[in-house]
Design an enzyme around this catalytic site. Structure first.
Site, mmCIF file in Angstrom:
data_model
loop_
_atom_site.group_PDB
_atom_site.id
_atom_site.type_symbol
_atom_site.label_atom_id
_atom_site.label_comp_id
_atom_site.label_asym_id
_atom_site.label_seq_id
_atom_site.Cartn_x
_atom_site.Cartn_y
_atom_site.Cartn_z
ATOM 1 N N ARG A 237 0.852 -1.186 0.000
ATOM 2 C CA ARG A 237 0.000 0.000 0.000
ATOM 3 C C ARG A 237 0.887 1.235 0.000
ATOM 4 O O ARG A 237 1.908 1.284 0.710
ATOM 5 C CB ARG A 237 -0.914 0.029 1.231
ATOM 6 C CG ARG A 237 -2.091 -0.933 1.170
ATOM 7 C CD ARG A 237 -3.110 -0.556 0.086
ATOM 8 N NE ARG A 237 -4.253 -1.447 0.017
ATOM 9 C CZ ARG A 237 -4.367 -2.511 -0.765
ATOM 10 N NH1 ARG A 237 -3.385 -2.849 -1.596
ATOM 11 N NH2 ARG A 237 -5.464 -3.243 -0.762
ATOM 12 N N GLU A 266 -3.319 7.610 -4.962
ATOM 13 C CA GLU A 266 -3.444 6.913 -6.243
ATOM 14 C C GLU A 266 -4.581 7.549 -7.018
ATOM 15 O O GLU A 266 -5.680 7.665 -6.471
ATOM 16 C CB GLU A 266 -3.753 5.427 -6.007
ATOM 17 C CG GLU A 266 -2.535 4.681 -5.541
ATOM 18 C CD GLU A 266 -2.768 3.198 -5.299
ATOM 19 O OE1 GLU A 266 -3.846 2.687 -5.651
ATOM 20 O OE2 GLU A 266 -1.877 2.560 -4.751
ATOM 21 N N HIS A 285 -0.981 0.263 -9.844
ATOM 22 C CA HIS A 285 -1.595 -0.715 -8.930
ATOM 23 C C HIS A 285 -2.139 -1.931 -9.711
ATOM 24 O O HIS A 285 -3.332 -2.232 -9.656
ATOM 25 C CB HIS A 285 -2.709 -0.050 -8.103
ATOM 26 C CG HIS A 285 -2.968 -0.766 -6.803
ATOM 27 N ND1 HIS A 285 -3.372 -0.127 -5.661
ATOM 28 C CD2 HIS A 285 -2.891 -2.085 -6.467
ATOM 29 C CE1 HIS A 285 -3.544 -1.002 -4.684
ATOM 30 N NE2 HIS A 285 -3.245 -2.203 -5.146
HETATM 31 C C1 DGY Z 1 -5.343 -6.163 -3.053
HETATM 32 O O1 DGY Z 1 -6.038 -7.119 -3.373
HETATM 33 O O2 DGY Z 1 -5.310 -5.679 -1.925
HETATM 34 C C2 DGY Z 1 -4.475 -5.621 -4.118
HETATM 35 O O3 DGY Z 1 -3.836 -4.464 -3.724
HETATM 36 C C3 DGY Z 1 -5.284 -5.434 -5.367
HETATM 37 O O4 DGY Z 1 -4.428 -5.685 -6.421
#
Ligand code: DGY
Length: 332
Positions: A237, A266, A285
């Site tokens: 993250r 983002e 992402h």
């Molecule tokens: C998640 O599933 O948390 C990922 O970041 C999505 O790709």
């Protein structure tokens, strides 16, 4: 009557078909997520919400959604959801662990190699017509094999990255909330306190959840401890890394390179200082973005949703305590 649900973006067909047959579904049919107002408006009379990591599911939303029974996040991460608040209200929350592990690990390792070997810079040079000939000193990068990787968070995805690293003959250091004896035996991973991991790793890769404890876990002090040749990879993250500190570490040569699948915010605005740097790769992402994996995630999210609507334990609950029956007291 089918239960009313709100789905905050169209999902792969297999998942949409399942949802449509079991629920009275309203789907947000746009590329961009619903605005806060639109989200609040659309949850007023629903029993189930199929959310994405872009949707903030907080106390305010739960106040609006008085009939809400289940929130199913189509992601393994669920930092967009106030799980404590949901639990207090008896709302079950589901996520999609497991099915994306190897896909995310592949991208983390791909970014690591791309950063080490300056793949994206090379592509830019060729496309700009600046590549004149093979040269012994052009775009020299770093080797990946036989180096040391530091994995912050040796959960499912971190362990899958460790497996890949092992194939490259890398020494694996890891840190996190606890020791993993199995990974130590099977992958030869070695536990290290964060500071030692930062100081000894050639590649540092982040695989922890975003929590108040991990917010800006990697900041100025941590960059000071890294090797000047270090490469940082983040597929977890964005807010786990302090962007201001990252910019200055990359700009001043405190570390060599970073490769980010996730950022804060983002998307990064086009004028963001990080985007002026050549020693940075940023992708939007996409760590779990393979056709097969996104389909599996969506189907799993729908299964969680449908089970929760029926008052059953979803296959992948985040707060199973909501549905665990309190044992009946026996009278003697
Ligand atoms: C998640 O599933 O948390 C990922 O970041 C999505 O790709």
């Amino acid at each position: 009557m089918k239960p009313k649900v709100f789905v905050t973006r169209p999902l792969p067909n297999e998942a949409m078909d399942k949802i449509q047959s079991a629920c009275d579904a309203k789907v947000w049919e746009h590329e961009l997520p619903p605005s806060r107002n639109a989200l609040l408006r659309n949850v007023a009379d629903i029993e189930g919400l199929l959310s994405l990591l872009t949707d903030k599911v907080d106390e305010e939303l739960m106040n609006r959604a008085r009939k809400l029974k289940v929130v199913s996040n189509c992601a393994v991460g669920f930092d967009n959801i106030d799980v404590q608040e949901a639990t207090k209200r008896g709302i079950i929350v589901g996520n999609t662990p497991g099915v994306l592990t190897d896909t995310v690990a592949d991208l983390a390792f791909g970014l690591l190699i791309a950063a080490a070997r300056r793949v994206v810079e090379g592509d830019r040079v060729v496309r700009a017509g600046k590549w004149k000939t093979w040269g012994p000193m052009i775009l020299l990068g770093q080797d990946v094999y036989n180096t040391t990787i530091g994995i912050i968070g040796l959960g499912r995805i971190g362990s899958a990255v460790a497996k890949r690293a092992k194939g490259f003959g890398m020494k694996v250091l890891y840190t996190g909330r606890g020791r993993h004896p199995q990974a130590e035996t099977e992958l030869g991973a070695e536990y290290a306190e964060l500071d030692r991991l930062l100081a000894q790793s050639d590649f540092i890769t982040l695989h922890t959840n975003l929590t108040p404890e991990t917010y800006h876990l990697i900041g100025e002090k941590q960059f000071e401890k890294m090797k000047r040749t270090a490469v940082l990879v983040n597929t977890s993250r964005g807010p786990i890394v302090d962007n201001t500190a990252l910019y200055s570490a990359l700009k001043s040569g405190k570390i060599a390179y970073a490769a980010l699948d996730v950022t804060e915010p983002e998307p990064l605005p086009a004028y963001h200082p990080l985007l002026t740097l050549d020693n940075l790769i940023v992708v939007p992402h996409i760590a779990s973005a393979s056709v097969a994996t996104r389909t599996k995630m969506a189907v799993m999210a729908v299964d969680n949703l449908i089970a929760g609507l029926k008052g059953e334990m979803p296959p992948n609950p985040v707060n199973p305590e909501v549905l665990k029956k309190t044992p009946q007291r026996t009278t003697r």
